[in-house]
Scaffold this active site. Structure first.
Site, short mmCIF file in Angstrom:
data_model
loop_
_atom_site.label_atom_id
_atom_site.label_comp_id
_atom_site.label_asym_id
_atom_site.label_seq_id
_atom_site.Cartn_x
_atom_site.Cartn_y
_atom_site.Cartn_z
N SER A 1 -10.06 7.23 86.60
CA SER A 1 -10.37 8.57 87.10
C SER A 1 -11.88 8.73 87.09
O SER A 1 -12.59 7.93 86.46
CB SER A 1 -9.72 9.63 86.20
OG SER A 1 -10.23 10.92 86.45
N TYR B 1 -6.98 13.17 78.01
CA TYR B 1 -7.06 12.57 79.34
C TYR B 1 -8.31 11.70 79.48
O TYR B 1 -8.22 10.56 79.93
CB TYR B 1 -7.06 13.68 80.39
CG TYR B 1 -6.95 13.17 81.81
CD1 TYR B 1 -5.73 12.74 82.32
CD2 TYR B 1 -8.06 13.11 82.64
CE1 TYR B 1 -5.62 12.27 83.62
CE2 TYR B 1 -7.97 12.65 83.94
CZ TYR B 1 -6.74 12.22 84.42
OH TYR B 1 -6.65 11.74 85.71
#
Length: 282
Positions: A135, A148
């Site tokens: 990401s 995350y």
């Protein structure tokens, strides 16, 4: 991609579904998996892919799945470790261990499980490729996304280590880490739904932040993201940035590595501070 056998995890929606569709259109034979039976069935119908329910956080399940796929097709050329979830609290101080365990179980251990179990088959193919989806939060840390960010930074480190080892040992496996920016997926909405399913209280602020992500920040068509990823795989790029936001933030982090957290906090305050008020119509 023609003649290639490709495995895609988390293919029930979003980037995973778009990858499965694009791989099929480019001539690959595709095996897909997901924990969402409805989404998985929809992707299977669109691609005629081999489909199985799979929880990538379950090591034994992934091991059995890898054996099944290798036996069924006789060879595996490409692995797309795409399955991912979001979860968490406003701060590490407020977060519980369960949040970290859930997110790391899928986002990090899912990548490790998939890579470890499929790697011997990819090597045996003589033309293997591991593609791990990180990401922009694999190089940009943000407050409120501890689990995350931890998982996505770790995916980056794991993948770059894998590439170094494949080069050192002369194995016929290319390795790519992918850093998508704001792609229009249901990851933020799914995180809220999962929290409600666990009986957790979802605040107005959390709902507003999620709506801001979904309506404003997650904008790129997953099909476009998949095309960028597959073009990068075809070119054997070790690192693929997906979207102008991913490229801009990468440049920012490189330019001011010590100061970007302050900039990220300023941006977050500007973007989200008035969200609850907007939701109340103020």
């Amino acid at each position: 991609m023609r003649g290639t056998v490709a495995v895609v995890t988390g293919a029930g929606s979003g980037i995973g579904r778009a990858l499965a569709v694009a791989l099929t259109e480019r001539g690959a034979t595709v095996a897909i998996s997901d924990v969402n039976s409805v989404g998985l069935a929809e992707t299977a119908e669109a691609t005629n892919a081999h489909a199985e329910l799979l929880d990538v956080s379950d090591r034994s399940a992934v091991a059995a799945y890898a054996t099944t796929i290798a036996t069924h097709f006789g060879v595996v050329h490409q692995l797309y470790n795409n399955a991912g979830i979001a979860d968490g609290a406003p701060s590490i101080l407020d977060d519980d261990y369960g949040s970290f365990e859930r997110v790391l179980g899928v986002n990090l251990w899912g990548v490790i499980h998939g890579t470890k179990e499929f790697l011997p088959h990819l090597i045996a193919s003589g033309a293997g490729h591991v593609v791990n989806i990180s990401s922009l939060n694999g190089y940009l840390a943000q407050a409120g996304l501890a689990a995350y960010c931890t998982s996505k930074f770790a995916v980056r480190g794991f993948t770059e280590t894998l590439r170094s080892e494949m080069l050192r040992d002369g194995h016929p496996v290319d390795v790519t880490v992918v850093h998508p920016g704001g792609v229009k997926t249901n990851i933020a909405l799914a995180a809220l739904a999962a929290a409600r399913a666990r009986g957790e209280t979802v605040t107005l602020e959390q709902e507003a932040r999620t709506r801001t992500y979904t309506d404003t920040l997650l904008r790129m068509d997953p099909a476009k993201a998949a095309a960028i990823i597959l073009d990068g795989v075809r070119a054997k790029k070790p690192r693929v940035l997906v979207g102008n936001d991913a490229r801009a933030i990468d440049a920012l982090v490189r330019l001011v590595p010590a100061n970007y957290p302050r900039l990220a906090n300023w941006w977050g305050k500007k973007m989200f501070a008035t969200a609850p008020a907007r939701e109340r119509g103020q």
